[in-house]
Design a protein around this motif. Structure first.
Motif, PDB file in Angstrom:
ATOM      1  N   ILE A 160      66.696  47.443  27.641  1.00 54.45           N
ATOM      2  CA  ILE A 160      65.244  47.395  27.710  1.00 54.45           C
ATOM      3  C   ILE A 160      64.757  48.007  29.014  1.00 54.45           C
ATOM      4  O   ILE A 160      65.171  47.609  30.097  1.00 54.45           O
ATOM      5  N   GLY A 161      63.857  48.989  28.910  1.00 51.32           N
ATOM      6  CA  GLY A 161      63.288  49.629  30.088  1.00 51.32           C
ATOM      7  C   GLY A 161      63.954  50.957  30.378  1.00 51.32           C
ATOM      8  O   GLY A 161      64.933  51.341  29.751  1.00 51.32           O
ATOM      9  N   GLY A 162      63.375  51.660  31.329  1.00 50.63           N
ATOM     10  CA  GLY A 162      63.913  52.964  31.683  1.00 50.63           C
ATOM     11  C   GLY A 162      62.856  53.830  32.339  1.00 50.63           C
ATOM     12  O   GLY A 162      61.728  53.389  32.591  1.00 50.63           O
ATOM     13  N   PRO A 163      63.191  55.070  32.627  1.00 50.37           N
ATOM     14  CA  PRO A 163      62.241  55.963  33.309  1.00 50.37           C
ATOM     15  C   PRO A 163      61.068  56.341  32.408  1.00 50.37           C
ATOM     16  O   PRO A 163      61.185  56.381  31.183  1.00 50.37           O
ATOM     17  N   PHE A 164      59.934  56.594  33.028  1.00 48.42           N
ATOM     18  CA  PHE A 164      58.760  57.101  32.310  1.00 48.42           C
ATOM     19  C   PHE A 164      57.938  57.960  33.255  1.00 48.42           C
ATOM     20  O   PHE A 164      58.037  57.847  34.479  1.00 48.42           O
ATOM     21  N   GLU A 165      57.135  58.831  32.686  1.00 50.22           N
ATOM     22  CA  GLU A 165      56.201  59.662  33.450  1.00 50.22           C
ATOM     23  C   GLU A 165      54.881  59.647  32.716  1.00 50.22           C
ATOM     24  O   GLU A 165      54.771  60.168  31.598  1.00 50.22           O
ATOM     25  N   LEU A 166      53.860  59.027  33.326  1.00 51.55           N
ATOM     26  CA  LEU A 166      52.583  58.805  32.668  1.00 51.55           C
ATOM     27  C   LEU A 166      51.440  59.056  33.653  1.00 51.55           C
ATOM     28  O   LEU A 166      51.663  59.450  34.799  1.00 51.55           O
ATOM     29  N   THR A 167      50.207  58.822  33.195  1.00 50.16           N
ATOM     30  CA  THR A 167      49.017  58.987  34.024  1.00 50.16           C
ATOM     31  C   THR A 167      48.274  57.665  34.079  1.00 50.16           C
ATOM     32  O   THR A 167      48.019  57.058  33.030  1.00 50.16           O
ATOM     33  N   ASP A 168      47.935  57.191  35.287  1.00 54.89           N
ATOM     34  CA  ASP A 168      47.240  55.906  35.370  1.00 54.89           C
ATOM     35  C   ASP A 168      45.748  56.081  35.125  1.00 54.89           C
ATOM     36  O   ASP A 168      45.243  57.200  34.958  1.00 54.89           O
ATOM     37  N   HIS A 169      45.028  54.957  35.085  1.00 57.67           N
ATOM     38  CA  HIS A 169      43.615  55.015  34.696  1.00 57.67           C
ATOM     39  C   HIS A 169      42.723  55.655  35.760  1.00 57.67           C
ATOM     40  O   HIS A 169      41.537  55.871  35.523  1.00 57.67           O
ATOM     41  N   ASN A 170      43.318  55.968  36.919  1.00 61.24           N
ATOM     42  CA  ASN A 170      42.580  56.719  37.951  1.00 61.24           C
ATOM     43  C   ASN A 170      42.901  58.206  37.917  1.00 61.24           C
ATOM     44  O   ASN A 170      42.423  58.968  38.758  1.00 61.24           O
ATOM     45  N   GLY A 171      43.725  58.615  36.952  1.00 59.23           N
ATOM     46  CA  GLY A 171      44.068  60.022  36.810  1.00 59.23           C
ATOM     47  C   GLY A 171      45.272  60.466  37.612  1.00 59.23           C
ATOM     48  O   GLY A 171      45.565  61.673  37.672  1.00 59.23           O
ATOM     49  N   ASN A 172      45.980  59.524  38.216  1.00 58.32           N
ATOM     50  CA  ASN A 172      47.155  59.860  39.019  1.00 58.32           C
ATOM     51  C   ASN A 172      48.417  59.888  38.159  1.00 58.32           C
ATOM     52  O   ASN A 172      48.624  59.002  37.321  1.00 58.32           O
ATOM     53  N   ARG A 173      49.251  60.884  38.375  1.00 55.62           N
ATOM     54  CA  ARG A 173      50.536  60.945  37.696  1.00 55.62           C
ATOM     55  C   ARG A 173      51.488  59.952  38.363  1.00 55.62           C
ATOM     56  O   ARG A 173      51.618  59.909  39.585  1.00 55.62           O
ATOM     57  N   VAL A 174      52.145  59.119  37.561  1.00 58.75           N
ATOM     58  CA  VAL A 174      53.042  58.101  38.090  1.00 58.75           C
ATOM     59  C   VAL A 174      54.331  58.079  37.282  1.00 58.75           C
ATOM     60  O   VAL A 174      54.376  58.519  36.131  1.00 58.75           O
TER      61      VAL A 174
END
Length: 210
Positions: A45-59
């Motif tokens: 369960i779990g692992g790496p991810f690349e997403l965008t937060d609600h402020n528009g920052n890539r995380v």
């Protein structure tokens, strides 16, 4: 789409959700069952991810390294289940006391088509003050959901102005500072029970979180 076709589609989605729920119950046994079970779950369960937060920052998952995470996969158009679970999440954090500051609550959308950073920013404001909403491309969201064994599917909803809804599993994941799985909470878990369990796990790990 005919009425019979729509009924069949919904029935298939329900069956899929039940099967996913059964899979999760197998993959996520209580940690009290032993160290071997917990170690297996930490790998599954779990692992790496690349997403965008609600402020528009890539995380990525590295932005939350060193923090405990309480993660829910849902969507802003969700009529009842998601708001209920996010309210439970918020109440549990309020009951945790000082340990709550060590926990980062996250909402990862499973409906990136509609859940833009702007939409998530408006939505998360209704819940815990530190709740972060995450979105991305359909491929990025699918990769994150796969890492957490989350089921979701688009279901047509001709009776709604939204045209479709999302069928999905409803699980809150509590992850450690190293990103490893610690435990999960299913629908209906009381905030007090959730807070007690998280506090216990934090204390067992020595309360380490930056």
């Amino acid at each position: 789409m005919s009425g019979s076709q729509k009924t069949l589609l919904i029935a298939l989605a329900v069956v899929a959700a039940v099967l996913i729920g059964l899979s999760l119950s197998t993959l996520l046994p209580p940690s009290e069952e032993g160290a071997s079970s917990q170690a297996q779950n930490r790998a599954l369960i779990g692992g790496p991810f690349e997403l965008t937060d609600h402020n528009g920052n890539r995380v990525t998952e590295k932005d939350y390294a060193g923090q405990y995470k309480l993660i829910y996969f849902g969507f802003t158009y969700c009529p009842d289940v998601c708001p209920t679970e996010l309210q439970t999440m918020s109440a549990a954090l309020e009951e945790m006391g000082e340990n709550a500051e060590k926990v980062q609550p996250l909402l990862i959308t499973i409906d990136p088509e509609r859940d833009t950073p702007e939409a998530l920013a408006q939505y998360v404001g209704h819940f815990h003050s530190r709740l972060v909403g995450l979105t991305g491309t359909p491929e990025e969201v699918a990769a994150a959901a796969k890492a957490y064994r989350v089921y979701y599917a688009k279901v047509e909803d001709e009776g709604s102005s939204a045209e479709y809804t999302m069928d999905h599993s409803s699980v809150l994941y509590f992850m450690g500072p190293d990103g490893g799985f610690l435990t999960h909470f299913g629908p209906g878990t009381a905030p007090s029970a959730m807070a007690e369990r998280m506090n216990k796990l934090i204390e067992e790990e020595g309360g380490q979180a930056s």
